[in-house]
Design a protein around this motif. Sequence first.
Motif, short mmCIF file in Angstrom:
data_model
loop_
_atom_site.label_atom_id
_atom_site.label_comp_id
_atom_site.label_asym_id
_atom_site.label_seq_id
_atom_site.Cartn_x
_atom_site.Cartn_y
_atom_site.Cartn_z
N LEU A 20 0.67 -1.25 0.11
CA LEU A 20 -0.04 0.03 0.03
C LEU A 20 0.68 0.97 0.15
O LEU A 20 0.84 2.33 -0.58
CB LEU A 20 -0.86 0.11 1.09
CG LEU A 20 -2.06 -0.80 1.06
CD1 LEU A 20 -3.12 -0.42 2.57
CD2 LEU A 20 -3.22 -0.40 -0.06
N VAL A 21 1.88 0.99 0.74
CA VAL A 21 2.74 2.40 0.56
C VAL A 21 3.74 2.24 -0.54
O VAL A 21 3.46 4.01 -1.58
CB VAL A 21 3.45 2.25 2.06
CG1 VAL A 21 4.85 3.50 2.46
CG2 VAL A 21 3.15 1.85 3.75
N TYR A 158 -9.29 -8.24 6.47
CA TYR A 158 -10.34 -6.70 6.24
C TYR A 158 -8.93 -6.04 5.28
O TYR A 158 -9.87 -5.71 3.98
CB TYR A 158 -10.25 -5.80 7.03
CG TYR A 158 -12.15 -6.78 7.54
CD1 TYR A 158 -13.23 -5.80 7.76
CD2 TYR A 158 -12.03 -8.11 8.60
CE1 TYR A 158 -14.34 -6.84 7.81
CE2 TYR A 158 -13.38 -8.66 8.92
CZ TYR A 158 -14.75 -7.66 8.63
OH TYR A 158 -15.70 -8.72 8.64
N ALA A 159 -8.31 -6.04 5.97
CA ALA A 159 -6.88 -5.01 5.21
C ALA A 159 -6.20 -6.05 4.06
O ALA A 159 -6.51 -4.46 2.80
CB ALA A 159 -6.26 -4.89 6.06
N ALA A 163 -7.36 -3.39 0.43
CA ALA A 163 -6.08 -3.10 -0.38
C ALA A 163 -6.57 -3.24 -1.86
O ALA A 163 -6.46 -3.17 -2.65
CB ALA A 163 -4.72 -3.90 0.17
N ALA A 164 -6.91 -5.42 -1.89
CA ALA A 164 -7.09 -5.76 -3.14
C ALA A 164 -8.52 -3.92 -4.23
O ALA A 164 -7.90 -4.02 -4.68
CB ALA A 164 -7.63 -6.44 -2.65
N THR A 165 -9.29 -3.85 -3.12
CA THR A 165 -10.48 -3.34 -3.69
C THR A 165 -10.02 -1.67 -4.36
O THR A 165 -9.97 -1.39 -5.40
CB THR A 165 -11.67 -2.61 -2.64
OG1 THR A 165 -12.00 -4.13 -2.26
CG2 THR A 165 -12.33 -1.73 -3.08
N LEU A 166 -8.92 -1.10 -3.29
CA LEU A 166 -8.25 0.01 -3.66
C LEU A 166 -7.29 0.06 -4.98
O LEU A 166 -7.29 0.69 -5.67
CB LEU A 166 -6.96 0.35 -3.31
CG LEU A 166 -6.73 2.38 -3.10
CD1 LEU A 166 -7.80 2.80 -3.29
CD2 LEU A 166 -5.93 2.34 -1.35
N VAL A 167 -7.03 -1.36 -5.53
CA VAL A 167 -5.82 -1.68 -6.31
C VAL A 167 -6.59 -2.00 -8.02
O VAL A 167 -6.68 -1.53 -8.65
CB VAL A 167 -5.02 -2.62 -6.02
CG1 VAL A 167 -4.27 -3.57 -8.06
CG2 VAL A 167 -3.96 -2.78 -5.24
N ALA A 215 -1.96 7.39 0.91
CA ALA A 215 -1.35 6.69 2.13
C ALA A 215 -2.26 7.06 3.61
O ALA A 215 -2.05 6.99 4.31
CB ALA A 215 -0.52 8.28 2.01
N LEU A 216 -3.87 8.13 3.30
CA LEU A 216 -4.63 7.48 4.29
C LEU A 216 -4.90 6.50 4.76
O LEU A 216 -4.79 6.25 6.37
CB LEU A 216 -5.22 8.36 3.80
CG LEU A 216 -6.61 9.15 4.73
CD1 LEU A 216 -6.11 9.59 5.93
CD2 LEU A 216 -7.55 9.57 4.25
N VAL A 217 -5.00 5.66 3.55
CA VAL A 217 -5.52 4.57 3.31
C VAL A 217 -4.60 3.08 4.72
O VAL A 217 -4.92 2.94 5.05
CB VAL A 217 -5.37 3.71 1.92
CG1 VAL A 217 -6.87 2.62 2.45
CG2 VAL A 217 -7.42 4.49 1.43
N ALA A 218 -3.68 3.57 4.22
CA ALA A 218 -2.17 2.81 4.44
C ALA A 218 -2.13 3.21 5.96
O ALA A 218 -2.17 2.53 6.30
CB ALA A 218 -0.80 3.12 3.54
N GLY A 219 -1.85 3.93 5.97
CA GLY A 219 -1.92 4.72 7.70
C GLY A 219 -2.53 4.39 8.72
O GLY A 219 -3.07 4.03 9.26
#
Length: 309
Positions: A20-21, A158-159, A163-167, A215-219
């Motif tokens: 994610l980062v 869940y994480a 992440a998969a959805t974001l990609v 970055a917000l999602v990763a943070g």
Amino acid sequence: MGFFLETVFGGLMAGMLYALVALGFVLIFKASGVFNFAQGAMVLFAALAMARFAEWIPKWLGFQSVVLGAVLGFIAAALCMVIVAWLIERLALRRLVNQEGITLLMATLGISHVLDGAGQLIFGSATYKIDIGMPKEPLLVLENMFEGGLLLSKEDLYAAAIAATLVVLLTLFFQKTGTGRALRAVADDHQAAQSIGIPLARIWVIVWSIGGIVALVAGVIWGSKLGVQFSISLVALKAFPVVILGGLTSVPGAILGGLIIGMGEKLSEIYLGPFLGGGIENWFAYVLALAVLLIRPQGLFGDKIIDRV
């Protein structure tokens, strides 16, 4: 076998967070040609904004709902990252159009220090908690196949889903939308993109805004697991070898690179640690990245650059 699979799963989930980062690095480089050393600082700044806004907004509006506070805090933090992107373009990138890559890289180093200082000044330097409702209890699966079953983390699952959805969304954005194609055109050649009417300033604000939201999602995920503290910015150090392994221009490469490094460092620590000594997790990613650079400098999925003279 059960212990091996649990180790692999733990490594894959850690790798997803690295990815994610790394995704922020890839997006900004892919669309602007800038290797963004400020990505780690952006993760920290965004996580601090989310944690503090989720705490402040319920007090300002006079309600007690943790879930609503988290939702409004996320929206406020996302808007904050868009403002940061606009300021970066207005105060730094606009003045450096068509400069050498090293000049832009040094500018991102300066931006990194500014964000670190601004985050501490605005939001404070303590350790803050982020609660987005992800379950903390473990999940026991495959009890019939393995003695004692496999113990997995629901929070990690869940994480990974987030992440998969974001990609998927980002891949569709880059491939299927006019703005996404304009972002890729700007990355290829700033001057050529400007000559056909692509507004460089708006494109850079968009891509840095997207990088800020990533970055917000990763943070938020890191903060939910470990708490928001200034050591989060060091996570970016693990993202460097991920980007090198996957390729600077490949979104799927960033994800796969993160998974390979996350899984590799966990397995090497468990199975090679007794022979090589502890601490393999600290250097495994960098040794692997160095080996890939020697064999394939553009990374596993990066675009090969051919200069014709």
